[in-house]
Design a protein around this motif. Structure first.
Motif, mmCIF file in Angstrom:
data_model
loop_
_atom_site.group_PDB
_atom_site.id
_atom_site.type_symbol
_atom_site.label_atom_id
_atom_site.label_comp_id
_atom_site.label_asym_id
_atom_site.label_seq_id
_atom_site.Cartn_x
_atom_site.Cartn_y
_atom_site.Cartn_z
ATOM 1 N N THR A 118 -29.240 -30.899 41.848
ATOM 2 C CA THR A 118 -28.172 -30.934 40.851
ATOM 3 C C THR A 118 -28.640 -30.385 39.502
ATOM 4 O O THR A 118 -27.884 -29.708 38.826
ATOM 5 C CB THR A 118 -27.579 -32.350 40.699
ATOM 6 O OG1 THR A 118 -28.607 -33.269 40.357
ATOM 7 C CG2 THR A 118 -26.922 -32.801 42.002
ATOM 8 N N THR A 119 -29.882 -30.645 39.132
ATOM 9 C CA THR A 119 -30.430 -30.097 37.890
ATOM 10 C C THR A 119 -30.409 -28.575 37.904
ATOM 11 O O THR A 119 -30.169 -27.930 36.882
ATOM 12 C CB THR A 119 -31.881 -30.594 37.666
ATOM 13 O OG1 THR A 119 -31.856 -32.010 37.521
ATOM 14 C CG2 THR A 119 -32.520 -29.960 36.462
ATOM 15 N N GLN A 123 -25.196 -28.774 44.410
ATOM 16 C CA GLN A 123 -24.560 -30.064 44.669
ATOM 17 C C GLN A 123 -25.246 -30.722 45.848
ATOM 18 O O GLN A 123 -25.606 -30.055 46.823
ATOM 19 C CB GLN A 123 -23.077 -29.887 44.983
ATOM 20 C CG GLN A 123 -22.270 -29.388 43.811
ATOM 21 C CD GLN A 123 -20.790 -29.281 44.153
ATOM 22 O OE1 GLN A 123 -20.389 -29.263 45.316
ATOM 23 N NE2 GLN A 123 -19.967 -29.202 43.125
ATOM 24 N N CYS A 140 -26.298 -30.257 51.180
ATOM 25 C CA CYS A 140 -26.280 -29.701 49.824
ATOM 26 C C CYS A 140 -25.646 -28.319 49.824
ATOM 27 O O CYS A 140 -25.468 -27.709 50.877
ATOM 28 C CB CYS A 140 -27.710 -29.552 49.291
ATOM 29 S SG CYS A 140 -28.659 -31.066 49.243
#
Length: 156
Positions: A118-119, A123, A140
């Motif tokens: 996410t960083t 997702q 993901c």
């Protein structure tokens, strides 16, 4: 295809050449894309594959005949389960409206890996339960929507 990486200062360039006599395709990653000394990349070895098929029995027969992989059924659907390849397991499930092959990359810490996804703009769905003999999985997508998975193997 030939791939090389050049490092200059705070930039890393990946250069790919399709044929020796064609101009290279290059992409330069700036310092923002290259991990700092405080960050580290996960190794990310491929640890599991999942085949999503419309008809699991057809895919089971195909891959068993193609590669000779032994198949282990799981659950109530005997056509679903996993193949044991020489290196890793390959899961098989049916009733997917669009057939697909998902690649799962091994991570040592699922929570940290999900946070890193996410960083970096991707997702991460919630991690599933610890599946005995398999471990924990998480689906993901990268920032452009390419699907992949994370896999933290069982401790045993």
């Amino acid at each position: 295809m030939v791939a090389t990486t050049r490092f200059e200062g705070n930039q890393a360039a990946l250069v790919r050449t399709a044929k020796p006599d064609t101009p290279p395709l290059a992409h330069t990653y700036t310092a923002e894309a290259v991990p700092s000394s405080k960050e580290s990349n996960m190794q990310g070895s491929v640890s599991y594959l999942e085949i999503g098929a419309q008809d699991a029995q057809v895919s089971q027969d195909f891959f068993r005949q193609l590669f000779g992989w032994p198949f282990t059924a799981s659950g109530e659907q005997p056509q679903e389960g996993w193949f044991q390849t020489p290196d890793i397991r390959v899961g098989l499930h049916g009733n997917d409206p669009v057939p697909q092959l998902l690649v799962f990359f091994q991570v040592p810490d699922m929570a940290a890996a999900m946070a890193r996804v996410t960083t970096l703009g991707g997702q991460a769905d919630g991690a599933g339960p610890d599946e005995p003999g398999f471990g924990v999985f998480c689906l993901c997508t990268d920032p452009q929507g390419a699907r992949f998975g994370l896999h933290q193997p069982s401790a045993s």
